[in-house]
Write a protein that holds these residues in place. Structure first.
Motif, PDB file in Angstrom:
ATOM      1  N   ALA A  18       0.840  -1.202   0.000  1.00 22.74           N
ATOM      2  CA  ALA A  18       0.000   0.000   0.000  1.00 22.74           C
ATOM      3  C   ALA A  18       0.870   1.245   0.000  1.00 22.74           C
ATOM      4  O   ALA A  18       1.959   1.258   0.574  1.00 22.74           O
ATOM      5  N   VAL A  19       0.371   2.282  -0.646  1.00 20.99           N
ATOM      6  CA  VAL A  19       1.102   3.550  -0.738  1.00 20.99           C
ATOM      7  C   VAL A  19       0.171   4.703  -0.347  1.00 20.99           C
ATOM      8  O   VAL A  19      -1.041   4.608  -0.519  1.00 20.99           O
ATOM      9  N   PRO A  20       0.746   5.786   0.162  1.00 19.32           N
ATOM     10  CA  PRO A  20      -0.083   6.977   0.426  1.00 19.32           C
ATOM     11  C   PRO A  20      -0.596   7.550  -0.899  1.00 19.32           C
ATOM     12  O   PRO A  20       0.072   7.463  -1.921  1.00 19.32           O
ATOM     13  N   MET A  21      -1.795   8.111  -0.860  1.00 19.28           N
ATOM     14  CA  MET A  21      -2.381   8.708  -2.062  1.00 19.28           C
ATOM     15  C   MET A  21      -1.669   9.994  -2.408  1.00 19.28           C
ATOM     16  O   MET A  21      -1.507  10.849  -1.539  1.00 19.28           O
ATOM     17  N   PRO A  22      -1.262  10.148  -3.652  1.00 18.22           N
ATOM     18  CA  PRO A  22      -0.764  11.452  -4.093  1.00 18.22           C
ATOM     19  C   PRO A  22      -1.904  12.474  -3.998  1.00 18.22           C
ATOM     20  O   PRO A  22      -3.081  12.104  -4.077  1.00 18.22           O
ATOM     21  N   PRO A  23      -1.579  13.751  -3.837  1.00  8.40           N
ATOM     22  CA  PRO A  23      -2.621  14.782  -3.717  1.00  8.40           C
ATOM     23  C   PRO A  23      -3.647  14.763  -4.849  1.00  8.40           C
ATOM     24  O   PRO A  23      -4.845  14.926  -4.603  1.00  8.40           O
ATOM     25  N   ASP A  24      -3.214  14.535  -6.090  1.00  9.13           N
ATOM     26  CA  ASP A  24      -4.157  14.498  -7.212  1.00  9.13           C
ATOM     27  C   ASP A  24      -5.129  13.321  -7.089  1.00  9.13           C
ATOM     28  O   ASP A  24      -6.311  13.459  -7.372  1.00  9.13           O
ATOM     29  N   THR A  25      -4.617  12.175  -6.676  1.00 10.21           N
ATOM     30  CA  THR A  25      -5.473  10.999  -6.501  1.00 10.21           C
ATOM     31  C   THR A  25      -6.509  11.269  -5.421  1.00 10.21           C
ATOM     32  O   THR A  25      -7.680  10.920  -5.567  1.00 10.21           O
ATOM     33  N   TYR A  31      -3.131   6.084 -10.670  1.00  9.34           N
ATOM     34  CA  TYR A  31      -2.819   4.751 -10.154  1.00  9.34           C
ATOM     35  C   TYR A  31      -1.685   4.133 -10.972  1.00  9.34           C
ATOM     36  O   TYR A  31      -0.733   3.586 -10.427  1.00  9.34           O
ATOM     37  N   LEU A  32      -1.776   4.262 -12.303  1.00 13.14           N
ATOM     38  CA  LEU A  32      -0.730   3.705 -13.158  1.00 13.14           C
ATOM     39  C   LEU A  32       0.613   4.402 -12.940  1.00 13.14           C
ATOM     40  O   LEU A  32       1.671   3.775 -13.083  1.00 13.14           O
ATOM     41  N   ASN A  33       0.592   5.671 -12.568  1.00 17.23           N
ATOM     42  CA  ASN A  33       1.841   6.378 -12.253  1.00 17.23           C
ATOM     43  C   ASN A  33       2.506   5.813 -11.009  1.00 17.23           C
ATOM     44  O   ASN A  33       3.727   5.900 -10.863  1.00 17.23           O
ATOM     45  N   GLU A  34       1.726   5.270 -10.099  1.00 10.57           N
ATOM     46  CA  GLU A  34       2.263   4.672  -8.871  1.00 10.57           C
ATOM     47  C   GLU A  34       2.728   3.238  -9.076  1.00 10.57           C
ATOM     48  O   GLU A  34       3.376   2.663  -8.214  1.00 10.57           O
ATOM     49  N   ARG A  35       2.390   2.653 -10.208  1.00  7.66           N
ATOM     50  CA  ARG A  35       2.696   1.251 -10.466  1.00  7.66           C
ATOM     51  C   ARG A  35       4.174   0.880 -10.340  1.00  7.66           C
ATOM     52  O   ARG A  35       4.474  -0.199  -9.827  1.00  7.66           O
ATOM     53  N   PRO A  36       5.120   1.704 -10.777  1.00  9.14           N
ATOM     54  CA  PRO A  36       6.516   1.282 -10.617  1.00  9.14           C
ATOM     55  C   PRO A  36       6.893   1.016  -9.152  1.00  9.14           C
ATOM     56  O   PRO A  36       7.574   0.037  -8.858  1.00  9.14           O
ATOM     57  N   VAL A  37       6.425   1.843  -8.242  1.00  7.30           N
ATOM     58  CA  VAL A  37       6.713   1.646  -6.811  1.00  7.30           C
ATOM     59  C   VAL A  37       6.034   0.372  -6.328  1.00  7.30           C
ATOM     60  O   VAL A  37       6.630  -0.430  -5.605  1.00  7.30           O
ATOM     61  N   ILE A  38       4.800   0.177  -6.742  1.00  8.37           N
ATOM     62  CA  ILE A  38       4.039  -1.001  -6.342  1.00  8.37           C
ATOM     63  C   ILE A  38       4.664  -2.263  -6.920  1.00  8.37           C
ATOM     64  O   ILE A  38       4.848  -3.263  -6.216  1.00  8.37           O
ATOM     65  N   ASP A  39       5.023  -2.216  -8.204  1.00  6.90           N
ATOM     66  CA  ASP A  39       5.651  -3.378  -8.843  1.00  6.90           C
ATOM     67  C   ASP A  39       6.962  -3.740  -8.161  1.00  6.90           C
ATOM     68  O   ASP A  39       7.252  -4.919  -7.949  1.00  6.90           O
ATOM     69  N   GLU A  40       7.755  -2.752  -7.812  1.00  3.78           N
ATOM     70  CA  GLU A  40       9.029  -3.002  -7.125  1.00  3.78           C
ATOM     71  C   GLU A  40       8.774  -3.683  -5.780  1.00  3.78           C
ATOM     72  O   GLU A  40       9.460  -4.629  -5.414  1.00  3.78           O
ATOM     73  N   CYS A  41       7.782  -3.205  -5.061  1.00  3.45           N
ATOM     74  CA  CYS A  41       7.424  -3.812  -3.783  1.00  3.45           C
ATOM     75  C   CYS A  41       6.975  -5.254  -3.968  1.00  3.45           C
ATOM     76  O   CYS A  41       7.406  -6.148  -3.244  1.00  3.45           O
ATOM     77  N   LEU A  42       6.102  -5.491  -4.949  1.00  2.00           N
ATOM     78  CA  LEU A  42       5.618  -6.847  -5.202  1.00  2.00           C
ATOM     79  C   LEU A  42       6.756  -7.787  -5.557  1.00  2.00           C
ATOM     80  O   LEU A  42       6.805  -8.921  -5.080  1.00  2.00           O
ATOM     81  N   PRO A  81      -1.429 -13.968 -14.030  1.00  2.00           N
ATOM     82  CA  PRO A  81      -2.445 -13.242 -13.269  1.00  2.00           C
ATOM     83  C   PRO A  81      -2.740 -13.876 -11.921  1.00  2.00           C
ATOM     84  O   PRO A  81      -3.034 -13.191 -10.968  1.00  2.00           O
ATOM     85  N   GLU A  82      -2.638 -15.215 -11.814  1.00  2.00           N
ATOM     86  CA  GLU A  82      -2.961 -15.868 -10.555  1.00  2.00           C
ATOM     87  C   GLU A  82      -1.963 -15.540  -9.446  1.00  2.00           C
ATOM     88  O   GLU A  82      -2.259 -15.709  -8.281  1.00  2.00           O
ATOM     89  N   GLN A  83      -0.764 -15.067  -9.793  1.00  2.00           N
ATOM     90  CA  GLN A  83       0.227 -14.733  -8.785  1.00  2.00           C
ATOM     91  C   GLN A  83       0.142 -13.291  -8.332  1.00  2.00           C
ATOM     92  O   GLN A  83       0.838 -12.890  -7.437  1.00  2.00           O
ATOM     93  N   ASP A  84      -0.707 -12.529  -8.955  1.00  2.00           N
ATOM     94  CA  ASP A  84      -0.798 -11.114  -8.636  1.00  2.00           C
ATOM     95  C   ASP A  84      -2.097 -10.808  -7.926  1.00  2.00           C
ATOM     96  O   ASP A  84      -3.150 -11.240  -8.354  1.00  2.00           O
ATOM     97  N   ASP A  85      -2.013 -10.039  -6.864  1.00  2.00           N
ATOM     98  CA  ASP A  85      -3.227  -9.624  -6.182  1.00  2.00           C
ATOM     99  C   ASP A  85      -3.281  -8.104  -6.060  1.00  2.00           C
ATOM    100  O   ASP A  85      -3.905  -7.577  -5.165  1.00  2.00           O
ATOM    101  N   PHE A  86      -2.627  -7.415  -7.004  1.00  2.00           N
ATOM    102  CA  PHE A  86      -2.592  -5.957  -6.902  1.00  2.00           C
ATOM    103  C   PHE A  86      -2.664  -5.300  -8.264  1.00  2.00           C
ATOM    104  O   PHE A  86      -2.094  -4.280  -8.504  1.00  2.00           O
ATOM    105  N   GLY A  87      -3.339  -5.956  -9.203  1.00  2.00           N
ATOM    106  CA  GLY A  87      -3.594  -5.326 -10.491  1.00  2.00           C
ATOM    107  C   GLY A  87      -2.602  -5.621 -11.581  1.00  2.00           C
ATOM    108  O   GLY A  87      -2.665  -5.022 -12.642  1.00  2.00           O
ATOM    109  N   GLU A  88      -1.681  -6.546 -11.389  1.00  2.00           N
ATOM    110  CA  GLU A  88      -0.684  -6.834 -12.417  1.00  2.00           C
ATOM    111  C   GLU A  88      -1.306  -7.305 -13.718  1.00  2.00           C
ATOM    112  O   GLU A  88      -0.780  -7.050 -14.768  1.00  2.00           O
ATOM    113  N   ASP A  89      -2.436  -8.005 -13.663  1.00  2.00           N
ATOM    114  CA  ASP A  89      -3.014  -8.516 -14.889  1.00  2.00           C
ATOM    115  C   ASP A  89      -3.787  -7.444 -15.643  1.00  2.00           C
ATOM    116  O   ASP A  89      -4.395  -7.726 -16.651  1.00  2.00           O
TER     117      ASP A  89
END
Length: 166
Positions: free
Chosen positions: A94-101, A131-142, A152-160
């Motif tokens: 999980a990540v904090p919401m950017p102001p625009d989001t 959300y897609l702009n935050e994906r690199p941080v999320i992908d790195e964490c995953l 897709p079965e290994q992802d639970d955070f939108g990878e598919d």
């Protein structure tokens, strides 16, 4: 003949722009629930997932975003981690919401009936883009937790969701 070929190529290259509002319009099944605390919960289908935004405190700002299939918070308002985790668990990435989001999700949550369809679609598009702009941080964490996703079965955070690129 040459002009027709150029037009076909442009349609292939930029055609998704014409169909994006229609795709997003298909996501227009918004469900709103007033919460006991005076806050609000709004869920809306975004592509294949139902995404929910919740204002826990009733202060007119979204405090958390989660996908209803996991019931784990994937974005939260800065400074509210202690409050939001009393309702739902945080996803490990999980990540904090950017102001625009925060702004776009709050405007969608408290949209009135006089807000036009195009304005709603524009806010959804911007929300998805953020959300897609935050994906690199999320992908790195995953990847640091699970290694690279292989399906897709290994992802639970939108990878598919990679089938839709903006």
């Amino acid at each position: 003949m040459k002009v027709e070929v150029v037009q076909v190529l442009r349609l292939k290259k930029y055609g998704w722009i014409a169909f994006a509002p229609l795709l997003l319009a298909g996501c227009a099944g918004q469900r709103t629930v007033e919460t006991e605390v005076g806050g609000r919960l709004v869920c809306d289908t975004m592509f294949l997932y139902e995404m929910c935004a919740q204002d826990l405190t009733g202060n007119g700002q979204v405090d958390l975003l989660y996908f209803s299939d996991t019931n784990e918070i994937f974005m939260y308002r800065e400074g509210t981690a202690d409050i939001v985790t009393q309702v739902l668990p945080l996803h490990r990435c999980a990540v904090p919401m950017p102001p625009d989001t925060l702004d776009y999700s709050t405007r969608l949550m408290y949209a009135t009936d006089d807000m036009g369809t195009m304005e709603r679609l524009d806010l959804k598009r911007r929300l998805i883009s953020n959300y897609l702009n935050e994906r690199p941080v999320i992908d790195e964490c995953l990847e640091s937790h699970d290694g690279p996703a292989e399906g897709p079965e290994q992802d639970d955070f939108g990878e598919d969701d990679d089938m839709v690129d903006f």
